[in-house]
Design a protein around this motif. Structure first.
Motif, short mmCIF file in Angstrom:
data_model
loop_
_atom_site.label_atom_id
_atom_site.label_comp_id
_atom_site.label_asym_id
_atom_site.label_seq_id
_atom_site.Cartn_x
_atom_site.Cartn_y
_atom_site.Cartn_z
N ASN A 173 7.53 13.15 42.06
CA ASN A 173 8.47 14.22 41.73
C ASN A 173 7.76 15.56 41.76
OD1 ASN A 173 11.00 12.84 40.99
ND2 ASN A 173 9.79 11.93 39.34
N SER A 174 8.54 16.64 41.70
CA SER A 174 7.91 17.98 41.77
C SER A 174 7.05 18.28 40.53
CB SER A 174 8.99 19.07 41.92
OG SER A 174 9.93 18.98 40.87
N ASP A 175 7.26 17.53 39.44
CA ASP A 175 6.40 17.76 38.25
C ASP A 175 5.13 16.90 38.33
OD1 ASP A 175 7.83 15.63 35.61
OD2 ASP A 175 7.21 15.18 37.68
N GLY A 176 4.97 16.19 39.45
CA GLY A 176 3.75 15.39 39.66
C GLY A 176 3.89 13.95 39.22
N THR A 177 4.99 13.61 38.53
CA THR A 177 5.12 12.23 38.07
C THR A 177 5.47 11.31 39.26
OG1 THR A 177 7.44 12.70 37.50
CG2 THR A 177 5.80 12.80 35.71
N VAL A 178 4.97 10.08 39.16
CA VAL A 178 5.25 9.07 40.19
C VAL A 178 6.61 8.46 39.90
CG1 VAL A 178 4.53 6.80 41.08
CG2 VAL A 178 2.80 8.55 40.53
N ALA A 179 7.43 8.25 40.95
CA ALA A 179 8.70 7.53 40.78
C ALA A 179 8.71 6.34 41.74
CB ALA A 179 9.88 8.45 41.05
N PRO A 180 9.35 5.25 41.34
CA PRO A 180 9.30 4.03 42.16
C PRO A 180 10.04 4.14 43.49
CG PRO A 180 10.70 3.72 40.22
CD PRO A 180 10.05 5.04 40.07
N MET A 181 11.06 5.02 43.54
CA MET A 181 11.88 5.07 44.77
C MET A 181 12.61 6.41 44.82
SD MET A 181 13.32 3.86 47.48
CE MET A 181 14.93 3.83 48.25
N CYS A 182 12.94 6.82 46.03
CA CYS A 182 13.69 8.07 46.23
C CYS A 182 14.61 7.86 47.43
CB CYS A 182 12.73 9.23 46.48
SG CYS A 182 13.58 10.78 46.78
N GLY A 183 15.91 7.89 47.20
CA GLY A 183 16.87 7.56 48.26
C GLY A 183 16.92 8.62 49.35
N ASN A 184 17.04 9.88 48.97
CA ASN A 184 17.03 10.94 49.99
C ASN A 184 15.65 11.02 50.63
OD1 ASN A 184 19.73 11.95 49.71
ND2 ASN A 184 19.13 12.93 47.80
N GLY A 185 14.64 10.78 49.79
CA GLY A 185 13.27 10.88 50.29
C GLY A 185 12.95 9.83 51.34
N ILE A 186 13.42 8.59 51.13
CA ILE A 186 13.06 7.54 52.09
C ILE A 186 13.76 7.73 53.42
CG2 ILE A 186 14.81 5.84 51.40
CD1 ILE A 186 12.60 3.68 51.64
N ARG A 187 14.92 8.40 53.41
CA ARG A 187 15.58 8.71 54.70
C ARG A 187 14.74 9.73 55.46
NH1 ARG A 187 19.93 10.00 51.71
NH2 ARG A 187 20.09 12.02 52.76
N CYS A 188 14.25 10.75 54.74
CA CYS A 188 13.41 11.77 55.40
C CYS A 188 12.07 11.15 55.83
CB CYS A 188 13.16 12.92 54.43
SG CYS A 188 14.66 13.85 54.00
N PHE A 189 11.54 10.27 54.98
CA PHE A 189 10.27 9.58 55.29
C PHE A 189 10.42 8.74 56.55
CE2 PHE A 189 6.21 7.78 53.97
CZ PHE A 189 6.21 6.50 54.51
N ALA A 190 11.55 8.05 56.67
CA ALA A 190 11.80 7.18 57.85
C ALA A 190 11.85 8.03 59.12
CB ALA A 190 13.09 6.41 57.65
N LYS A 191 12.52 9.20 59.01
CA LYS A 191 12.58 10.11 60.15
C LYS A 191 11.18 10.58 60.52
CE LYS A 191 14.35 14.62 61.68
NZ LYS A 191 14.66 14.23 63.07
N TYR A 192 10.39 10.93 59.50
CA TYR A 192 9.02 11.44 59.74
C TYR A 192 8.18 10.41 60.50
CZ TYR A 192 4.22 12.94 58.67
OH TYR A 192 2.89 13.31 58.77
N VAL A 193 8.18 9.17 60.00
CA VAL A 193 7.29 8.17 60.62
C VAL A 193 7.76 7.77 62.01
CG1 VAL A 193 6.41 7.29 58.42
CG2 VAL A 193 8.39 6.17 59.47
N PHE A 194 9.08 7.83 62.26
CA PHE A 194 9.58 7.50 63.61
C PHE A 194 9.33 8.67 64.57
CE2 PHE A 194 11.97 5.19 66.73
CZ PHE A 194 12.59 6.17 67.52
#
Ligand SMILES: N[C@H](CCC[C@H](N)C(=O)O)C(=O)O
Length: 275
Positions: free
Chosen positions: A62-83
């Protein structure tokens, strides 16, 4: 260090490639890069890493530095990045997260990813007492009072821990004040994401989210999915609905107890982060 900035329905993220750079002190890095004035500015940061159990691993902060187990919008952007960066050259692949291995499916136009569908797995109403005090475990549409205000609240894990509160009129909610009150309530020792929702009709709901570790955002993917699940249970809405968030629209489909989210992912910019 090279970075790329993405957004999915207005939830924005900085992505670094951990395969090219040894990235240490990640929570400090997340706080710095996500800062809207002293950094690049984002709701969260992801780092690409290799995985032994999936095609690739996503580490999310997260933007405060805490770790989160999952991010729905984030994983869509992540998938685009890696492809789009040819790290994974498949249109259907798996991403390891702290919430488990997620299946992603890309919708490609002109060789680039435009939309992504994520199988977010099964929602979970049972919570651990480390996350939720016993009196709030397995609550669905229960009346609880926070700061002397009553809310009908549900608690659900959809990749990460969410609360869902239905209201008759979202405009009546002070999301920052009331979201913060619930997010930091003592019955949620590790805090909680807070989704305020209003039913429009059987196929459409509106959601505004106050995110743990980021504050009010324009969208929360896991929150949209969590709210759609609770909405079907509590409000009788359909199993294939549109969730209207401040930053756009997400499609949430429930099929054989699993939850699928489809939404956009967009590259905003790429550059060099000086740190
Ligand atoms: N703030 C959340 C993680 C990010 C979730 C959100 N950005 C999404 O799209 O799912 C948490 O601490 O559990």
């Amino acid at each position: 260090m090279h970075f790329e900035k993405y957004q999915g329905t207005g939830n924005d993220f900085i992505i670094f490639n951990g395969l090219e750079n040894k990235i240490e002190d990640r929570e400090t890095l997340a706080r710095k890069v996500c800062h809207r004035r002293f950094g690049i500015g984002a709701d969260g940061m992801m780092i690409v890493e290799n995985s032994n159990i999936a095609d690739v691993r996503m580490d999310f902060f997260n933007s405060d530095g805490t770790v989160a187990p999952m991010c729905g919008n984030g994983i869509r952007c992540f998938a685009k990045y890696v492809f789009d960066n040819k790290i994974v050259e498949l249109e259907d692949f798996t991403v390891e997260t702290l919430a488990g291995v997620m299946n992603v499916n890309l919708s490609i136009e002109g060789g680039l990813t435009r939309f992504v569908t994520i199988n977010m797995g099964k929602p979970e109403f049972e919570t651990s007492k480390e996350d939720v005090s016993i009196e709030a475990n397995r609550i669905i549409n229960k009346k609880l009072t926070f700061d002397e205000e009553p809310y009908f609240i549900s608690v659900i894990t959809m990749g990460t821990l969410h609360s869902v509160v239905f209201v008759d009129d979202l405009k009546s909610i002070d999301v920052n004040r009331q979201g913060k009150t619930i997010e930091s309530a003592p019955i949620f020792p590790k805090k909680i994401n807070v989704n305020f929702a209003e039913v429009m009709d059987n196929e459409n709901i509106k959601v505004v989210t106050y995110e743990r570790g980021a504050g009010q955002t324009l969208s929360c993917g896991t929150g949209a999915a969590a709210t759609a699940v609770v909405s079907a249970l509590v409000k009788g809405t359909g199993n294939d609905i549109n969730v209207h968030v401040l930053g756009g629209k997400l499609q949430i489909k429930q099929l054989q107890k699993e939850v699928y989210m489809t939404g956009p992912a967009e590259l905003i910019c790429r550059g060099m982060y000086n740190f």
